[in-house]
Design a protein around this motif. Sequence first.
Motif, PDB file in Angstrom:
ATOM      1  N   MET A   1     -96.173 124.942  -7.772  1.00  0.00           N
ATOM      2  CA  MET A   1     -94.949 124.737  -8.542  1.00  0.00           C
ATOM      3  C   MET A   1     -94.073 125.984  -8.418  1.00  0.00           C
ATOM      4  O   MET A   1     -94.353 127.008  -9.041  1.00  0.00           O
ATOM      5  CB  MET A   1     -95.329 124.460 -10.005  1.00  0.00           C
ATOM      6  CG  MET A   1     -94.219 124.614 -11.037  1.00  0.00           C
ATOM      7  SD  MET A   1     -92.761 123.669 -10.631  1.00  0.00           S
ATOM      8  CE  MET A   1     -91.564 124.543 -11.598  1.00  0.00           C
ATOM      9  N   PRO A   2     -93.042 125.984  -7.574  1.00  0.00           N
ATOM     10  CA  PRO A   2     -92.236 127.183  -7.347  1.00  0.00           C
ATOM     11  C   PRO A   2     -91.289 127.466  -8.496  1.00  0.00           C
ATOM     12  O   PRO A   2     -90.695 126.557  -9.072  1.00  0.00           O
ATOM     13  CB  PRO A   2     -91.447 126.823  -6.078  1.00  0.00           C
ATOM     14  CG  PRO A   2     -91.345 125.334  -6.113  1.00  0.00           C
ATOM     15  CD  PRO A   2     -92.612 124.849  -6.729  1.00  0.00           C
ATOM     16  N   PHE A   3     -91.138 128.712  -8.873  1.00  0.00           N
ATOM     17  CA  PHE A   3     -90.187 129.133  -9.891  1.00  0.00           C
ATOM     18  C   PHE A   3     -89.186 130.090  -9.269  1.00  0.00           C
ATOM     19  O   PHE A   3     -89.532 130.908  -8.415  1.00  0.00           O
ATOM     20  CB  PHE A   3     -90.902 129.823 -11.075  1.00  0.00           C
ATOM     21  CG  PHE A   3     -91.397 128.865 -12.121  1.00  0.00           C
ATOM     22  CD1 PHE A   3     -90.750 128.741 -13.329  1.00  0.00           C
ATOM     23  CD2 PHE A   3     -92.497 128.071 -11.876  1.00  0.00           C
ATOM     24  CE1 PHE A   3     -91.208 127.850 -14.288  1.00  0.00           C
ATOM     25  CE2 PHE A   3     -92.957 127.180 -12.823  1.00  0.00           C
ATOM     26  CZ  PHE A   3     -92.310 127.073 -14.038  1.00  0.00           C
ATOM     27  N   MET A   4     -87.935 129.975  -9.691  1.00  0.00           N
ATOM     28  CA  MET A   4     -86.909 130.883  -9.221  1.00  0.00           C
ATOM     29  C   MET A   4     -87.148 132.276  -9.802  1.00  0.00           C
ATOM     30  O   MET A   4     -87.587 132.414 -10.950  1.00  0.00           O
ATOM     31  CB  MET A   4     -85.527 130.379  -9.656  1.00  0.00           C
ATOM     32  CG  MET A   4     -85.132 129.037  -9.066  1.00  0.00           C
ATOM     33  SD  MET A   4     -84.796 129.139  -7.306  1.00  0.00           S
ATOM     34  CE  MET A   4     -83.209 129.976  -7.324  1.00  0.00           C
ATOM     35  N   ALA A 331     -97.318 116.895 -14.496  1.00  0.00           N
ATOM     36  CA  ALA A 331     -96.333 117.266 -15.514  1.00  0.00           C
ATOM     37  C   ALA A 331     -94.945 117.420 -14.904  1.00  0.00           C
ATOM     38  O   ALA A 331     -94.766 117.465 -13.691  1.00  0.00           O
ATOM     39  CB  ALA A 331     -96.754 118.568 -16.190  1.00  0.00           C
ATOM     40  N   ASN A 332     -93.965 117.514 -15.790  1.00  0.00           N
ATOM     41  CA  ASN A 332     -92.575 117.696 -15.362  1.00  0.00           C
ATOM     42  C   ASN A 332     -92.160 119.151 -15.524  1.00  0.00           C
ATOM     43  O   ASN A 332     -92.679 119.873 -16.383  1.00  0.00           O
ATOM     44  CB  ASN A 332     -91.658 116.794 -16.186  1.00  0.00           C
ATOM     45  CG  ASN A 332     -90.274 116.663 -15.584  1.00  0.00           C
ATOM     46  OD1 ASN A 332     -90.056 116.960 -14.407  1.00  0.00           O
ATOM     47  ND2 ASN A 332     -89.311 116.215 -16.384  1.00  0.00           N
ATOM     48  N   HIS A 333     -91.192 119.588 -14.699  1.00  0.00           N
ATOM     49  CA  HIS A 333     -90.700 120.958 -14.716  1.00  0.00           C
ATOM     50  C   HIS A 333     -89.178 120.947 -14.599  1.00  0.00           C
ATOM     51  O   HIS A 333     -88.592 119.955 -14.156  1.00  0.00           O
ATOM     52  CB  HIS A 333     -91.326 121.774 -13.578  1.00  0.00           C
ATOM     53  CG  HIS A 333     -92.821 121.749 -13.592  1.00  0.00           C
ATOM     54  ND1 HIS A 333     -93.538 120.759 -12.946  1.00  0.00           N
ATOM     55  CD2 HIS A 333     -93.733 122.567 -14.178  1.00  0.00           C
ATOM     56  CE1 HIS A 333     -94.839 120.971 -13.143  1.00  0.00           C
ATOM     57  NE2 HIS A 333     -94.976 122.064 -13.876  1.00  0.00           N
ATOM     58  N   GLU A 334     -88.553 122.059 -14.987  1.00  0.00           N
ATOM     59  CA  GLU A 334     -87.101 122.130 -15.030  1.00  0.00           C
ATOM     60  C   GLU A 334     -86.478 122.024 -13.638  1.00  0.00           C
ATOM     61  O   GLU A 334     -86.982 122.629 -12.684  1.00  0.00           O
ATOM     62  CB  GLU A 334     -86.633 123.453 -15.660  1.00  0.00           C
ATOM     63  CG  GLU A 334     -86.997 123.620 -17.124  1.00  0.00           C
ATOM     64  CD  GLU A 334     -88.311 124.344 -17.336  1.00  0.00           C
ATOM     65  OE1 GLU A 334     -89.117 124.435 -16.372  1.00  0.00           O
ATOM     66  OE2 GLU A 334     -88.548 124.823 -18.474  1.00  0.00           O
ATOM     67  N   PRO A 335     -85.362 121.301 -13.525  1.00  0.00           N
ATOM     68  CA  PRO A 335     -84.616 121.338 -12.267  1.00  0.00           C
ATOM     69  C   PRO A 335     -83.972 122.698 -12.062  1.00  0.00           C
ATOM     70  O   PRO A 335     -83.810 123.479 -13.019  1.00  0.00           O
ATOM     71  CB  PRO A 335     -83.554 120.243 -12.447  1.00  0.00           C
ATOM     72  CG  PRO A 335     -83.427 120.057 -13.914  1.00  0.00           C
ATOM     73  CD  PRO A 335     -84.751 120.411 -14.514  1.00  0.00           C
ATOM     74  N   PRO A 363     -87.989 120.677  -8.496  1.00  0.00           N
ATOM     75  CA  PRO A 363     -89.212 121.163  -7.829  1.00  0.00           C
ATOM     76  C   PRO A 363     -90.292 120.098  -7.700  1.00  0.00           C
ATOM     77  O   PRO A 363     -91.177 120.221  -6.860  1.00  0.00           O
ATOM     78  CB  PRO A 363     -89.659 122.322  -8.725  1.00  0.00           C
ATOM     79  CG  PRO A 363     -89.050 122.044 -10.051  1.00  0.00           C
ATOM     80  CD  PRO A 363     -87.743 121.377  -9.771  1.00  0.00           C
ATOM     81  N   ASP A 364     -90.223 119.054  -8.541  1.00  0.00           N
ATOM     82  CA  ASP A 364     -91.214 117.986  -8.482  1.00  0.00           C
ATOM     83  C   ASP A 364     -90.758 116.803  -7.634  1.00  0.00           C
ATOM     84  O   ASP A 364     -91.486 115.819  -7.507  1.00  0.00           O
ATOM     85  CB  ASP A 364     -91.525 117.486  -9.900  1.00  0.00           C
ATOM     86  CG  ASP A 364     -92.046 118.592 -10.802  1.00  0.00           C
ATOM     87  OD1 ASP A 364     -92.874 119.389 -10.332  1.00  0.00           O
ATOM     88  OD2 ASP A 364     -91.624 118.659 -11.965  1.00  0.00           O
ATOM     89  N   GLY A 365     -89.546 116.899  -7.081  1.00  0.00           N
ATOM     90  CA  GLY A 365     -89.028 115.798  -6.289  1.00  0.00           C
ATOM     91  C   GLY A 365     -88.490 114.647  -7.104  1.00  0.00           C
ATOM     92  O   GLY A 365     -88.264 113.552  -6.581  1.00  0.00           O
ATOM     93  N   VAL A 414     -77.816 119.223 -15.689  1.00  0.00           N
ATOM     94  CA  VAL A 414     -78.563 118.525 -14.643  1.00  0.00           C
ATOM     95  C   VAL A 414     -79.913 118.124 -15.234  1.00  0.00           C
ATOM     96  O   VAL A 414     -80.698 118.984 -15.631  1.00  0.00           O
ATOM     97  CB  VAL A 414     -78.742 119.406 -13.397  1.00  0.00           C
ATOM     98  CG1 VAL A 414     -79.533 118.659 -12.333  1.00  0.00           C
ATOM     99  CG2 VAL A 414     -77.390 119.837 -12.843  1.00  0.00           C
ATOM    100  N   THR A 415     -80.160 116.828 -15.286  1.00  0.00           N
ATOM    101  CA  THR A 415     -81.370 116.299 -15.929  1.00  0.00           C
ATOM    102  C   THR A 415     -82.177 115.500 -14.912  1.00  0.00           C
ATOM    103  O   THR A 415     -81.630 114.657 -14.192  1.00  0.00           O
ATOM    104  CB  THR A 415     -80.992 115.403 -17.118  1.00  0.00           C
ATOM    105  OG1 THR A 415     -80.195 116.150 -18.046  1.00  0.00           O
ATOM    106  CG2 THR A 415     -82.240 114.900 -17.838  1.00  0.00           C
ATOM    107  N   ASN A 416     -83.481 115.777 -14.869  1.00  0.00           N
ATOM    108  CA  ASN A 416     -84.326 115.005 -13.960  1.00  0.00           C
ATOM    109  C   ASN A 416     -84.859 113.753 -14.654  1.00  0.00           C
ATOM    110  O   ASN A 416     -84.712 113.585 -15.868  1.00  0.00           O
ATOM    111  CB  ASN A 416     -85.446 115.871 -13.376  1.00  0.00           C
ATOM    112  CG  ASN A 416     -86.427 116.369 -14.426  1.00  0.00           C
ATOM    113  OD1 ASN A 416     -86.652 115.755 -15.459  1.00  0.00           O
ATOM    114  ND2 ASN A 416     -87.048 117.513 -14.146  1.00  0.00           N
TER     115      ASN A 416
END
Length: 443
Positions: A1-4, A331-335, A363-365, A414-416
Motif C-alpha cells: 500500500m504506497p503512501f505519498m 481495506a480502503n485507503h485515501e485517494p 492506490p487500491d484501484g 475526490v472520493t473513491n
Amino acid sequence: MPFMDKVKSRVIVLTDISSVTGGFKEPDDGQSLVRFLMYANEFDIEGLIATHTNHWNGRKPEYIREILEHYGQVHGNLSLHDPAFPRKEELLRVVKAGNPHDGREFVGEGHDTEASEWIIAAAQKDDQRPLWILVWGGTTDLAQALWRAGNRNNPEQLARIVSKLRIYSISDQYGIGAWIREQHPDLFYITSYRNYRGMYKGGDVSLVTAEWLEGNITKQHGPLGEAYPIYQGGDVYGSKVHGIKEGDTPTFLYLIPNGLGDSEHPEYGGWGGRFQTAPNGSPCHYFDAVENLVEEHSDSALWASVYRWRPAYQRSFQARMDWCVKSPEEANHEPVVSVSGPLRRTVSPGERVMISAAGSIDPDGNGLSYSWAVYQEPGSYRGTLVLESGCEQQVMFTAPQVDTPQTIHIVLSVTNNGLPPMTSYGRIVVTVDPFSEEAVSLE
C-alpha cells in the motif's frame, strides 16, 4: 500500500483525560485519543501529557498508557497499511505527567514539571518544523514552559522559541489561556470556543450516535475499537449526548494532510474548523469563524466549520478502524489528489481558467468521483462564480470583474468507491487582480 511522502507535523498533546469508560467521569478525551492514534502515522508525536483534571485530584497518565496498550495490540496490522505507525513503546516513552494543580499561582519559580521541561526541550530541538501543542485541557504546563524559557534565555532566544510554537486549544479551560496570549502576543494561538461542538452537534447527527459507533468502531474492530468509550452524559446546552462527543478531536483533524486545509492559515478552514483574528487583536491569535450553514440554534454557524465535513471524516475514521483487523487488500485507503498548475495563482478579470485533476489516483484501484465547489467563507469575493465542467476531472470558469484584488477558494473533493468511501482534497486559491495585465502564478 504506497503512501505519498508528506512533511509530518510535530505534535504534543496536553490532555485532562479523566476516564476511559462510558458513563464515568468525562470520557471524551479517551474517545479523542483512540481516534488520534488511528492517525498516528500522519504525525511525529513528541509528547502525550496528562494535565490537571477537575474530575480527579491530580492527573491520570495511566489512562493514556491503558489506551496505548490497546493500540499496541493492533499495531502489527496497522503497520501493514503504513509502516509509519509508531510502535507502542515509542509512544509510551513520550507519556509525561503535568502539574497536578492548575492556575496562575502554579506558574513560576518552583513549579517546573516533567511536562513543562519536556515542552521546552522539544521547542529547542534542531528541527525547522513548527511544534504543535494540542490543548485538550489546561495550559498550566505550557505557561510554565514559556515562563521558564523566558527565565533561561534572553529576549531574542525566547522569541525564537515562541516562533516555533503553534497552539490549538479547545476553549480556555481552567483559565490560563488568555493570560498566555496576553504575555505572548506573537505566539501563534488558535482558540476554539464553540466550533469544536460541531463534532457532535448540527449536521447529520446519525453519524455520531452510539449505534453508529457500535456498527463501525467499537465492535469487530479489535482491542482499540473496544477501548473507545461511548459517551453518556450532557453538554452546556442541556442536551443529552449518547455516542460521540470528542470535543478535542478538531485539534488534530486540523493537521491531517488531506489537501483541504493549510495549518499556517487558520482562516482557510478544514476538518478541524475555521478561524479568524479578532478586530483590534493580535494577528497571531485566532478564534471561531462563522459559517453560512445556520440551523436551529444560534451557535450552529460556529459549529458548522467542523460539522460540514463530518460525512468525510467519519468515513475516514471508519475506514482506518478497518485497518486494525483487515489486510491492505481488504481495506480502503485515501485517494491521492493531483491538481494541474499551482495551488495559489493570480489571474486577471475576464480570464478563462481551467483546472484539471486528471492525474489523481487511487492506490487500491478503486473508481474516483470528483466534486468542485467554491468555499465562499474563506475567500473575499462575494459574487457568484459559475464553475463549468467539461468533464468530471476538470473545471473551468471565467474570472469575475472586480475593482480590487479578490480571493476565491475552490475546493476539489475526490472520493473513491471503496467501502467505506474515502475522500481527499485539493484547494486552489485564486486571486483575481484587476491591476495585473497578465496572470502571475505563485508557487
